[in-house]
Design an enzyme around this catalytic site. Structure first.
Site, PDB file in Angstrom:
ATOM      1  N   THR A 168      14.142  24.239   0.289  1.00  0.00           N
ATOM      2  CA  THR A 168      15.501  23.552   0.965  1.00  0.00           C
ATOM      3  C   THR A 168      15.572  22.258   0.502  1.00  0.00           C
ATOM      4  OG1 THR A 168      15.281  25.112   2.627  1.00  0.00           O
ATOM      5  CG2 THR A 168      16.686  23.464   3.059  1.00  0.00           C
ATOM      6  N   CYS A 184      -0.945   2.400  -6.719  1.00  0.00           N
ATOM      7  CA  CYS A 184      -1.852   3.755  -6.544  1.00  0.00           C
ATOM      8  C   CYS A 184      -3.125   3.385  -7.005  1.00  0.00           C
ATOM      9  CB  CYS A 184      -1.197   4.924  -7.510  1.00  0.00           C
ATOM     10  SG  CYS A 184       0.641   4.540  -7.667  1.00  0.00           S
ATOM     11  N   ASN A 227       5.071  -0.634 -14.814  1.00  0.00           N
ATOM     12  CA  ASN A 227       4.960  -0.988 -13.338  1.00  0.00           C
ATOM     13  C   ASN A 227       4.065  -2.002 -13.224  1.00  0.00           C
ATOM     14  OD1 ASN A 227       3.508   1.445 -14.168  1.00  0.00           O
ATOM     15  ND2 ASN A 227       2.410   1.034 -12.344  1.00  0.00           N
ATOM     16  N   GLN A 275      10.758   2.547 -12.846  1.00  0.00           N
ATOM     17  CA  GLN A 275      10.518   1.213 -12.461  1.00  0.00           C
ATOM     18  C   GLN A 275      11.856   0.328 -12.865  1.00  0.00           C
ATOM     19  OE1 GLN A 275       8.812  -1.055 -10.675  1.00  0.00           O
ATOM     20  NE2 GLN A 275       7.275   0.909 -10.416  1.00  0.00           N
ATOM     21  N   SER A 288      12.974   7.724  -9.231  1.00  0.00           N
ATOM     22  CA  SER A 288      12.518   7.449  -7.916  1.00  0.00           C
ATOM     23  C   SER A 288      13.193   6.705  -6.846  1.00  0.00           C
ATOM     24  CB  SER A 288      10.884   7.218  -7.716  1.00  0.00           C
ATOM     25  OG  SER A 288      10.482   7.250  -6.617  1.00  0.00           O
ATOM     26  N   GLY A 289      13.698   7.508  -5.660  1.00  0.00           N
ATOM     27  CA  GLY A 289      14.687   6.562  -4.829  1.00  0.00           C
ATOM     28  C   GLY A 289      13.883   5.165  -4.297  1.00  0.00           C
ATOM     29  N   HIS A 290      12.611   5.417  -3.920  1.00  0.00           N
ATOM     30  CA  HIS A 290      12.247   4.161  -3.023  1.00  0.00           C
ATOM     31  C   HIS A 290      11.985   2.928  -3.937  1.00  0.00           C
ATOM     32  CE1 HIS A 290       7.588   4.383  -3.992  1.00  0.00           C
ATOM     33  NE2 HIS A 290       8.041   5.346  -4.536  1.00  0.00           N
TER      34      HIS A 290
END
Ligand code: PLP
Length: 395
Positions: free
Chosen positions: A238, A326, A152, A180, A200-202
């Protein structure tokens, strides 16, 4: 420039409007709980099923091998902790690399406190995992190898197929953090010999807070969250229906445009690298020159402090990063840059620019022009640079 130039796509990406569009109905009319019997619930369940099929298709996986999570960090934690728990009877040794994301490294540290031992394999000066070291680290009690697909910070791609082969021959599970790479490079879990994969979606123009763990059929991982039958009772709670639908849509769009985007990004990346190397003295490209993510550029500039560079770039309307999002609030130099052998003072002067196919050469020209001014300005204030210039004059 009226709107900021966004060069931090490794931190996150703007959500694709088509993804937002696909998500919206599941916040409003389609609010049913997928576990409910009535049709409002069944529709939501069907939407989750469709997203699972789409994601599986992008990896050459089966839908039942995809488990939705709340992002890459959760998928990494689950893969490592559950594999450790499941195979503790066989052994308590894990191999990973020194350049992993903290979602893997900190989980390994946690497991060390639980009595597991972890070998952190080194990388060469371009960030590629040393395969000889990895092979030598294997022990009879090794249960898992976890090596990321693409770094990353410096964008270096790892020899995943070779690591998969090594793991298979040793009878050890192989996890890869593909956060990545997923949606940016083709990934076939079968040919790569991957048992577990996090995404990861974002990072692919999908929503934040949703991701998945691929678990190869036959790998028996214990449940990560308890309290419901969702995700085949392995990840209770959920379902995040709008998020999962958004991830599915983003995966579909990313797959369809992957080749075109990668080519455009590589061209922009190499243009940017070329201009910086030609026009800014005392800089160093970090990471592998060709085996790197299409959109990743990472430079160290001598005599400069990365944080000041970021502030001045921000004032010029440019969003950039000094490494991983991060750790950007930490003053410690990046563990990745130290692992490739950079001394502390050079690791401190690093800049990560991560592009998307939407960026333009015009934007990059503006960025390089500002960067030249900023580097020059900061160097003029640096006593180290002054000493260096005096030294140069003398010799
Ligand atoms: N792994 C890598 C390589 C990453 O780059 C990131 C995020 O930057 C993560 C894991 C964490 O993913 P998430 O933000 O979805 O928790």
């Amino acid at each position: 420039m009226d709107k900021p130039i966004y060069l931090d796509n490794a931190a996150t990406t703007p959500t694709d409007p088509a993804v937002v569009e696909a998500m919206l109905p599941w916040f409003s009319a389609g609010y049913g709980n997928p576990s409910a019997i009535y049709s409002l619930g069944a529709q939501a369940k069907e939407a989750v099923t469709l997203a699972r099929e789409t994601v599986a298709g992008t990896l050459n996986a089966q839908p039942r091998e995809i488990y939705f999570t709340a992002g890459g960090t959760e998928a990494d934690n689950w893969a490592l902790i559950a594999a450790a728990q499941a195979y503790a009877g066989k052994g308590r040794h894990i191999i990973t690399s020194a350049v992993e994301h903290h979602a893997v490294l900190h989980t390994c540290q946690y497991l060390e406190k639980q009595g597991f031992s972890v070998t952190y394999v080194g990388v060469d000066d371009q960030g590629v995992v040393r395969l000889d070291e990895l092979r030598a680290a294997l022990r009879p009690d090794t249960i898992l190898i976890s090596v990321m697909f693409a770094n990353n910070e410096i964008g270096t791609l790892q020899p995943i197929a070779q690591i998969g082969q090594i793991a298979r021959e040793a009878g050890v599970l192989f996890h890869t953090d593909a956060v990545q790479a997923y949606g940016h490079l083709p990934i076939d879990v079968k040919t790569l010999g991957v048992d577990l994969l996090s995404a990861s979606g974002h990072k692919l123009r999908g929503p934040k807070g949703v991701g998945f763990l691929y678990v190869r059929e036959g790998v028996k991982l214990p449940s990560f969250l308890h309290g419901g039958a969702q995700e085949r009772a392995r990840r209770a709670g959920t379902e995040n229906v709008p998020g999962v639908v958004g991830l599915g849509e983003a995966a579909k769009l990313a797959q369809a445009s992957m080749a075109r985007r990668a080519e455009a990004e590589r061209e922009l990346r190499d243009y940017l690298i070329g201009r910086v190397e030609r026009e800014i003295p005392y800089c160093r490209l970090n990471g592998h020159r060709t085996q790197r993510l299409p959109g990743n550029v990472n430079f160290s500039f001598r005599f400069i402090e990365g944080e000041s560079m970021l502030i001045l770039l921000d004032q010029a309307g440019i969003c950039a990063s000094s490494g991983s999002a991060c750790t950007s609030s930490s003053l410690d130099p990046s563990h990745v840059l130290l692992a490739i052998g950079l001394p502390h003072e050079i690791a401190h002067g690093s800049l990560r620019l991560t592009l998307s196919a939407e960026n333009t050469r015009e934007e990059l020209d503006y960025v390089v022009d500002r960067l030249k001014e900023i580097v020059q300005r900061l160097r003029q204030m640096s006593p180290l640079y002054e000493d260096f210039c005096r030294e140069q004059e003398r010799s």
